[in-house]
Design a protein around this motif. Structure first.
Motif, PDB file in Angstrom:
ATOM      1  N   ALA A 178      -4.404  88.184  27.977  1.00 36.18           N
ATOM      2  CA  ALA A 178      -4.304  87.396  29.211  1.00 36.18           C
ATOM      3  C   ALA A 178      -3.048  87.794  29.997  1.00 36.18           C
ATOM      4  O   ALA A 178      -3.100  87.924  31.229  1.00 36.18           O
ATOM      5  CB  ALA A 178      -4.291  85.909  28.884  1.00 36.18           C
ATOM      6  N   PHE A 179      -1.946  87.987  29.294  1.00 36.19           N
ATOM      7  CA  PHE A 179      -0.700  88.392  29.943  1.00 36.19           C
ATOM      8  C   PHE A 179      -0.860  89.754  30.614  1.00 36.19           C
ATOM      9  O   PHE A 179      -0.472  89.944  31.767  1.00 36.19           O
ATOM     10  CB  PHE A 179       0.445  88.422  28.918  1.00 36.19           C
ATOM     11  CG  PHE A 179       1.734  88.941  29.473  1.00 36.19           C
ATOM     12  CD1 PHE A 179       2.516  88.158  30.311  1.00 36.19           C
ATOM     13  CD2 PHE A 179       2.158  90.227  29.164  1.00 36.19           C
ATOM     14  CE1 PHE A 179       3.713  88.652  30.837  1.00 36.19           C
ATOM     15  CE2 PHE A 179       3.349  90.723  29.681  1.00 36.19           C
ATOM     16  CZ  PHE A 179       4.125  89.933  30.524  1.00 36.19           C
ATOM     17  N   TRP A 180      -1.441  90.724  29.879  1.00 37.74           N
ATOM     18  CA  TRP A 180      -1.638  92.054  30.449  1.00 37.74           C
ATOM     19  C   TRP A 180      -2.529  91.989  31.681  1.00 37.74           C
ATOM     20  O   TRP A 180      -2.277  92.654  32.680  1.00 37.74           O
ATOM     21  CB  TRP A 180      -2.240  93.001  29.420  1.00 37.74           C
ATOM     22  CG  TRP A 180      -1.324  93.366  28.294  1.00 37.74           C
ATOM     23  CD1 TRP A 180       0.044  93.446  28.321  1.00 37.74           C
ATOM     24  CD2 TRP A 180      -1.710  93.719  26.971  1.00 37.74           C
ATOM     25  NE1 TRP A 180       0.528  93.827  27.089  1.00 37.74           N
ATOM     26  CE2 TRP A 180      -0.522  94.001  26.235  1.00 37.74           C
ATOM     27  CE3 TRP A 180      -2.934  93.826  26.311  1.00 37.74           C
ATOM     28  CZ2 TRP A 180      -0.542  94.390  24.903  1.00 37.74           C
ATOM     29  CZ3 TRP A 180      -2.948  94.209  24.986  1.00 37.74           C
ATOM     30  CH2 TRP A 180      -1.768  94.486  24.289  1.00 37.74           C
ATOM     31  N   ARG A 181      -3.587  91.208  31.606  1.00 44.24           N
ATOM     32  CA  ARG A 181      -4.497  91.063  32.758  1.00 44.24           C
ATOM     33  C   ARG A 181      -3.760  90.419  33.938  1.00 44.24           C
ATOM     34  O   ARG A 181      -3.904  90.852  35.079  1.00 44.24           O
ATOM     35  CB  ARG A 181      -5.707  90.228  32.376  1.00 44.24           C
ATOM     36  CG  ARG A 181      -6.593  90.918  31.375  1.00 44.24           C
ATOM     37  CD  ARG A 181      -7.902  91.346  32.006  1.00 44.24           C
ATOM     38  NE  ARG A 181      -8.669  92.088  31.044  1.00 44.24           N
ATOM     39  CZ  ARG A 181      -8.818  93.409  31.079  1.00 44.24           C
ATOM     40  NH1 ARG A 181      -8.282  94.105  32.037  1.00 44.24           N
ATOM     41  NH2 ARG A 181      -9.521  94.037  30.174  1.00 44.24           N
ATOM     42  N   PHE A 182      -2.978  89.378  33.668  1.00 45.28           N
ATOM     43  CA  PHE A 182      -2.212  88.699  34.712  1.00 45.28           C
ATOM     44  C   PHE A 182      -1.256  89.675  35.405  1.00 45.28           C
ATOM     45  O   PHE A 182      -1.070  89.625  36.617  1.00 45.28           O
ATOM     46  CB  PHE A 182      -1.417  87.530  34.104  1.00 45.28           C
ATOM     47  CG  PHE A 182      -0.524  86.830  35.078  1.00 45.28           C
ATOM     48  CD1 PHE A 182      -1.051  85.975  36.034  1.00 45.28           C
ATOM     49  CD2 PHE A 182       0.851  87.037  35.046  1.00 45.28           C
ATOM     50  CE1 PHE A 182      -0.228  85.336  36.952  1.00 45.28           C
ATOM     51  CE2 PHE A 182       1.687  86.403  35.955  1.00 45.28           C
ATOM     52  CZ  PHE A 182       1.143  85.547  36.923  1.00 45.28           C
ATOM     53  N   LYS A 183      -0.678  90.594  34.651  1.00 41.67           N
ATOM     54  CA  LYS A 183       0.259  91.587  35.177  1.00 41.67           C
ATOM     55  C   LYS A 183      -0.452  92.820  35.746  1.00 41.67           C
ATOM     56  O   LYS A 183       0.201  93.789  36.134  1.00 41.67           O
ATOM     57  CB  LYS A 183       1.233  92.038  34.082  1.00 41.67           C
ATOM     58  CG  LYS A 183       2.197  90.975  33.645  1.00 41.67           C
ATOM     59  CD  LYS A 183       3.186  90.704  34.745  1.00 41.67           C
ATOM     60  CE  LYS A 183       4.467  90.139  34.223  1.00 41.67           C
ATOM     61  NZ  LYS A 183       5.472  90.042  35.259  1.00 41.67           N
ATOM     62  N   ASN A 184      -1.800  92.773  35.801  1.00 38.78           N
ATOM     63  CA  ASN A 184      -2.615  93.882  36.314  1.00 38.78           C
ATOM     64  C   ASN A 184      -2.341  95.200  35.597  1.00 38.78           C
ATOM     65  O   ASN A 184      -2.291  96.264  36.223  1.00 38.78           O
ATOM     66  CB  ASN A 184      -2.420  94.050  37.826  1.00 38.78           C
ATOM     67  CG  ASN A 184      -2.994  92.905  38.595  1.00 38.78           C
ATOM     68  OD1 ASN A 184      -4.108  92.457  38.307  1.00 38.78           O
ATOM     69  ND2 ASN A 184      -2.248  92.381  39.547  1.00 38.78           N
ATOM     70  N   ASN A 187      -1.363 101.669  31.229  1.00 38.62           N
ATOM     71  CA  ASN A 187      -0.070 101.030  30.954  1.00 38.62           C
ATOM     72  C   ASN A 187      -0.004 100.412  29.564  1.00 38.62           C
ATOM     73  O   ASN A 187       1.076 100.231  29.013  1.00 38.62           O
ATOM     74  CB  ASN A 187       0.194  99.891  31.949  1.00 38.62           C
ATOM     75  CG  ASN A 187      -0.012 100.316  33.374  1.00 38.62           C
ATOM     76  OD1 ASN A 187      -1.018  99.974  33.963  1.00 38.62           O
ATOM     77  ND2 ASN A 187       0.917 101.053  33.922  1.00 38.62           N
ATOM     78  N   VAL A 188      -1.163 100.017  29.044  1.00 34.23           N
ATOM     79  CA  VAL A 188      -1.259  99.316  27.769  1.00 34.23           C
ATOM     80  C   VAL A 188      -2.259 100.078  26.918  1.00 34.23           C
ATOM     81  O   VAL A 188      -3.328 100.447  27.402  1.00 34.23           O
ATOM     82  CB  VAL A 188      -1.742  97.861  27.982  1.00 34.23           C
ATOM     83  CG1 VAL A 188      -2.069  97.199  26.675  1.00 34.23           C
ATOM     84  CG2 VAL A 188      -0.713  97.060  28.761  1.00 34.23           C
ATOM     85  N   TYR A 207     -14.889  92.119  24.037  1.00 34.73           N
ATOM     86  CA  TYR A 207     -13.818  91.127  24.083  1.00 34.73           C
ATOM     87  C   TYR A 207     -12.634  91.614  24.932  1.00 34.73           C
ATOM     88  O   TYR A 207     -12.125  90.876  25.777  1.00 34.73           O
ATOM     89  CB  TYR A 207     -13.350  90.810  22.662  1.00 34.73           C
ATOM     90  CG  TYR A 207     -12.302  89.734  22.599  1.00 34.73           C
ATOM     91  CD1 TYR A 207     -12.643  88.395  22.753  1.00 34.73           C
ATOM     92  CD2 TYR A 207     -10.964  90.053  22.400  1.00 34.73           C
ATOM     93  CE1 TYR A 207     -11.682  87.398  22.712  1.00 34.73           C
ATOM     94  CE2 TYR A 207      -9.992  89.065  22.349  1.00 34.73           C
ATOM     95  CZ  TYR A 207     -10.356  87.743  22.502  1.00 34.73           C
ATOM     96  OH  TYR A 207      -9.402  86.765  22.471  1.00 34.73           O
ATOM     97  N   ILE A 208     -12.217  92.843  24.727  1.00 33.95           N
ATOM     98  CA  ILE A 208     -11.045  93.381  25.425  1.00 33.95           C
ATOM     99  C   ILE A 208     -11.359  93.722  26.875  1.00 33.95           C
ATOM    100  O   ILE A 208     -10.537  93.533  27.752  1.00 33.95           O
ATOM    101  CB  ILE A 208     -10.492  94.618  24.683  1.00 33.95           C
ATOM    102  CG1 ILE A 208      -9.949  94.204  23.317  1.00 33.95           C
ATOM    103  CG2 ILE A 208      -9.415  95.323  25.504  1.00 33.95           C
ATOM    104  CD1 ILE A 208      -9.557  95.377  22.434  1.00 33.95           C
ATOM    105  N   ARG A 209     -12.549  94.240  27.115  1.00 33.68           N
ATOM    106  CA  ARG A 209     -12.930  94.726  28.441  1.00 33.68           C
ATOM    107  C   ARG A 209     -11.898  95.726  28.980  1.00 33.68           C
ATOM    108  O   ARG A 209     -11.265  95.487  30.017  1.00 33.68           O
ATOM    109  CB  ARG A 209     -13.140  93.574  29.425  1.00 33.68           C
ATOM    110  CG  ARG A 209     -14.275  92.660  29.081  1.00 33.68           C
ATOM    111  CD  ARG A 209     -14.524  91.532  30.080  1.00 33.68           C
ATOM    112  NE  ARG A 209     -13.454  91.161  30.976  1.00 33.68           N
ATOM    113  CZ  ARG A 209     -12.502  90.255  30.715  1.00 33.68           C
ATOM    114  NH1 ARG A 209     -12.488  89.624  29.576  1.00 33.68           N
ATOM    115  NH2 ARG A 209     -11.570  89.985  31.612  1.00 33.68           N
ATOM    116  N   PRO A 210     -11.711  96.843  28.273  1.00 29.49           N
ATOM    117  CA  PRO A 210     -10.689  97.806  28.699  1.00 29.49           C
ATOM    118  C   PRO A 210     -11.019  98.450  30.047  1.00 29.49           C
ATOM    119  O   PRO A 210     -12.186  98.539  30.437  1.00 29.49           O
ATOM    120  CB  PRO A 210     -10.699  98.848  27.584  1.00 29.49           C
ATOM    121  CG  PRO A 210     -12.069  98.775  27.013  1.00 29.49           C
ATOM    122  CD  PRO A 210     -12.473  97.332  27.126  1.00 29.49           C
ATOM    123  N   ASP A 211      -9.970  98.887  30.732  1.00 26.45           N
ATOM    124  CA  ASP A 211     -10.145  99.609  31.985  1.00 26.45           C
ATOM    125  C   ASP A 211     -10.515 101.058  31.713  1.00 26.45           C
ATOM    126  O   ASP A 211     -11.183 101.696  32.525  1.00 26.45           O
ATOM    127  CB  ASP A 211      -8.842  99.555  32.792  1.00 26.45           C
ATOM    128  CG  ASP A 211      -8.458  98.128  33.116  1.00 26.45           C
ATOM    129  OD1 ASP A 211      -9.187  97.487  33.886  1.00 26.45           O
ATOM    130  OD2 ASP A 211      -7.444  97.645  32.567  1.00 26.45           O
TER     131      ASP A 211
END
Length: 165
Positions: free
Chosen positions: A25-31, A60-61, A115-119
């Motif tokens: 959630a944090f990574w998604r929030f930080k785009n 980035n992640v 679950y992760i829905r990676p980019d």
């Protein structure tokens, strides 16, 4: 700095851990651009290192899905894994460019990918994009699927065969 604590905090026994959900959630929030790959990573070797470095560079992640011992046995036979899942997870998490290591017990990482829905979903050069598990999910969500060529001459199977000589 307590490096053991830092490294172990990057290891998750399953996708269902609350702390992993918070991190996602944090990574998604930080785009953040989330890159995902998976594997057994039984004996880390140069081929793995080069593959993982290139994969991590695509975002980035970087999240690595790691087959549990039971999963590796089902996929590769009773002689494997050589190293237990805790050792393999610790080795991967020790790499500075790995953001998280998540163990999964299924034969494929499909549920973890959902679950992760990676980019970005990454696999080795022996795969074709359309045959990569989860590629349809990633592409439907606007992500990319990448393949990275193998480093010739490096494989866990080859290392094991040479040790048995």
């Amino acid at each position: 700095m307590d490096y053991e604590k830092v490294i172990k905090s990057k290891i998750f026994k399953s996708k269902d851990e609350l702390e992993f959900a918070r991190l996602l959630a944090f990574w998604r929030f930080k785009n953040q651009q989330i890159v995902f790959t998976n594997g057994c990573f039984d004996i880390l070797h140069r081929g793995h290192f080069e593959y993982l470095m290139k994969a991590a560079s695509l975002g980035n992640v970087f999240v690595v899905g790691l087959n549990t011992d039971a999963s590796v046995k089902r996929l590769k036979g009773n002689e494997r894994p050589i190293q237990d899942e805790e050792s393999r997870a610790l080795a991967l998490a020790s790499l500075q460019f790995v953001s998280a290591v998540v163990l999964f017990d299924e034969d494929t990482p499909l549920e973890l990918i959902k679950y992760i829905r990676p980019d970005v979903l990454v696999k080795g050069g022996d795969y074709i994009v359309t045959t990569i598990v989860g590629s349809d999910i990633v592409l439907e969500n606007g992500g990319k699927v990448e393949t990275i060529p193998f480093v010739e001459g490096f494989s866990t199977t080859k290392i094991i065969q040479e040790l048995k000589r």
